[in-house]
Motif scaffolding. Structure first.
Motif, PDB file in Angstrom:
ATOM      1  N   PRO A 108      26.443  63.118 -85.332  1.00 46.74           N
ATOM      2  CA  PRO A 108      25.798  64.497 -85.832  1.00 46.74           C
ATOM      3  C   PRO A 108      24.484  64.018 -86.625  1.00 46.74           C
ATOM      4  N   TRP A 109      23.913  63.119 -86.142  1.00 46.43           N
ATOM      5  CA  TRP A 109      22.455  63.500 -87.177  1.00 46.43           C
ATOM      6  C   TRP A 109      22.097  64.251 -86.188  1.00 46.43           C
ATOM      7  N   TYR A 110      22.306  63.879 -84.856  1.00 47.58           N
ATOM      8  CA  TYR A 110      21.241  64.781 -84.158  1.00 47.58           C
ATOM      9  C   TYR A 110      21.380  66.143 -84.105  1.00 47.58           C
ATOM     10  N   PHE A 111      22.897  66.744 -84.596  1.00 49.95           N
ATOM     11  CA  PHE A 111      22.566  68.020 -84.487  1.00 49.95           C
ATOM     12  C   PHE A 111      22.038  68.476 -85.676  1.00 49.95           C
ATOM     13  N   TRP A 112      22.173  67.988 -86.819  1.00 47.46           N
ATOM     14  CA  TRP A 112      21.808  68.603 -87.747  1.00 47.46           C
ATOM     15  C   TRP A 112      21.184  68.891 -87.980  1.00 47.46           C
ATOM     16  N   ALA A 113      19.681  69.477 -86.905  1.00 50.29           N
ATOM     17  CA  ALA A 113      18.798  69.631 -86.842  1.00 50.29           C
ATOM     18  C   ALA A 113      18.752  70.796 -86.959  1.00 50.29           C
ATOM     19  N   ASP A 160      15.842  62.714 -80.091  1.00 49.32           N
ATOM     20  CA  ASP A 160      15.735  61.477 -79.188  1.00 49.32           C
ATOM     21  C   ASP A 160      17.590  61.465 -78.284  1.00 49.32           C
ATOM     22  N   SER A 161      17.117  62.098 -77.090  1.00 48.66           N
ATOM     23  CA  SER A 161      18.517  62.221 -76.962  1.00 48.66           C
ATOM     24  C   SER A 161      19.903  61.554 -76.203  1.00 48.66           C
ATOM     25  N   ASP A 162      19.439  60.233 -76.680  1.00 50.27           N
ATOM     26  CA  ASP A 162      20.121  59.561 -77.154  1.00 50.27           C
ATOM     27  C   ASP A 162      21.541  59.397 -78.133  1.00 50.27           C
ATOM     28  N   TRP A 163      20.585  59.603 -78.820  1.00 52.35           N
ATOM     29  CA  TRP A 163      21.794  60.072 -80.413  1.00 52.35           C
ATOM     30  C   TRP A 163      22.569  61.833 -80.110  1.00 52.35           C
TER      31      TRP A 163
END
Length: 371
Positions: free
Chosen positions: A217-222, A210-213
């Motif tokens: 930081p949790w988006y980039f934890w990937a 979900d690009s809204d995030w």
């Protein structure tokens, strides 16, 4: 240039296997250059002329150059996990955690503050000498405060420069990794690793979809978490433990790409695998001069990331004022922007080499001369 993999099982080794420094430096240097040229072909009148002069090459950089940020995220996670493993070898305290955050903030903010001053001046010059929709307008007080606090994306404040989102995300990712390391310090090793893997899987399978995030930081934890996982897994004592860690990472990534193919995730996984390889193999054999150059360029990569947009603004403003912006001159002007960016990065890295000292901090005592 050669490298050979180690065959030991590290049964007596400490659980810390640093990746080859030269390999890490090379990744940082290459990624920084791609990010710079990606932005060069995106913003300003010279970028438009560059697309006219070499449409395929410019389009490729505009579309795929941004993927290089995944290299910084994975390498950042790896190096941060490595430094925290050393820093938190003793029992953690609240003061110790606060001190680590403070040092990270200083490391990020000193170059960031200088770069923002330079960029604001460059934008002022550009507004006077050219008309372009991409040129940042004069900043408001709210913008300045949001950037000083690294909250511009959370507050939905327009950025003062390109790429400033990464500075904020880097601090947030470091703080989240520090929180994990501090809270789980007394846990068993398998429990700490399990929590880290759950965070990576949650990011890959849920938040990163979900690009809204993409301000969180949790988006980039990937990607960041993959680097941290590799640092832990590559340093495990026995070969079977390392094999299990690598297999778990592969399963998590494959399932993520099966949910939705993302080239950024695929690249992050490849970078993580390269760091794993670099931690298992002997250092690359390169001439000392090449190692020194790579080390210097890697050290300057953060300054280059912060200053290249200001350099492109200055070159675009001067070229526009003198009527030099056209397809024939576009790539020469971009080359000039690149050269100016490299010089500015070397300059800022040199002048900011000393640690930050605030006015209220007491000076260090001077050692007494022997009698």
């Amino acid at each position: 240039m050669s490298a050979s993999c180690r065959a030991d099982d590290r049964s007596l080794a400490a659980p810390l296997a640093p990746a080859d420094v030269i390999w890490v430096d090379g990744l940082k240097v290459l990624a920084a250059q791609f990010i710079v040229w990606h932005h060069f072909v995106l913003y300003g009148p010279v970028a438009a002329a560059a697309h006219e002069a070499a449409p395929e090459w410019a389009a490729w950089l505009a579309e795929h150059g941004r993927l290089a940020v995944q290299v910084f995220l994975v390498v950042g996670g790896y190096l941060s996990a490595q430094s925290l493993q050393r820093a938190l070898s003793a029992p953690v305290t609240v003061g110790g955690v606060a001190g680590l955050v403070w040092r990270r903030w200083q490391r990020l903010m000193k170059p960031f503050a200088v770069a923002m001053v330079v960029t604001l001046w460059a934008a002022w010059l550009a507004r006077r000498w050219m008309v372009d929709a991409d040129t940042p307008p004069a900043p408001s007080l709210a913008q300045l405060w949001a950037h000083a606090l690294l909250l511009q994306d959370w507050l939905e404040v327009p950025a003062l420069s390109v790429g400033v989102w990464y500075v904020a995300i880097d601090l947030q990712l470091y703080m989240s990794l520090l929180l994990w390391a501090a809270l789980a310090q007394s846990w068993a090793a398998w429990a700490r690793g399990g929590l880290l893997l759950v965070a990576v899987a949650a990011s890959l399978w849920v938040w990163n979809l979900d690009s809204d995030w993409d301000m969180a930081p949790w988006y980039f934890w990937a990607s960041y978490g993959l680097g941290a996982w590799v640092q832990r897994g590559a340093g495990l004592r026995s070969s079977w433990q390392r094999a299990v860690a690598l297999g778990l990472m592969a399963v998590v990534v494959v399932l993520a790409l099966d949910l939705a193919w993302r080239s950024r995730v695929a690249l992050a996984a490849l970078v993580a695998l390269s760091l794993w390889w670099a931690a298992q193999c002997r250092p690359l054999r390169l001439p000392l001069k090449i190692k020194a150059v790579l080390s210097a360029l890697a050290t300057q990569s953060y300054a280059l990331f912060l200053l290249h947009y200001a350099a492109s603004l200055v070159v675009s403003a001067l070229a526009s004022r003198w009527g030099l912006v056209d397809a024939q001159a576009a790539w020469w002007l971009l080359a000039l922007s690149w050269a100016l960016s490299m010089l500015a990065a070397a300059w800022m890295t040199r002048i900011l080499a000393q640690p930050m000292v605030w006015p209220w901090q007491a000076p260090q005592p001077v050692a007494q001369q022997g009698r």
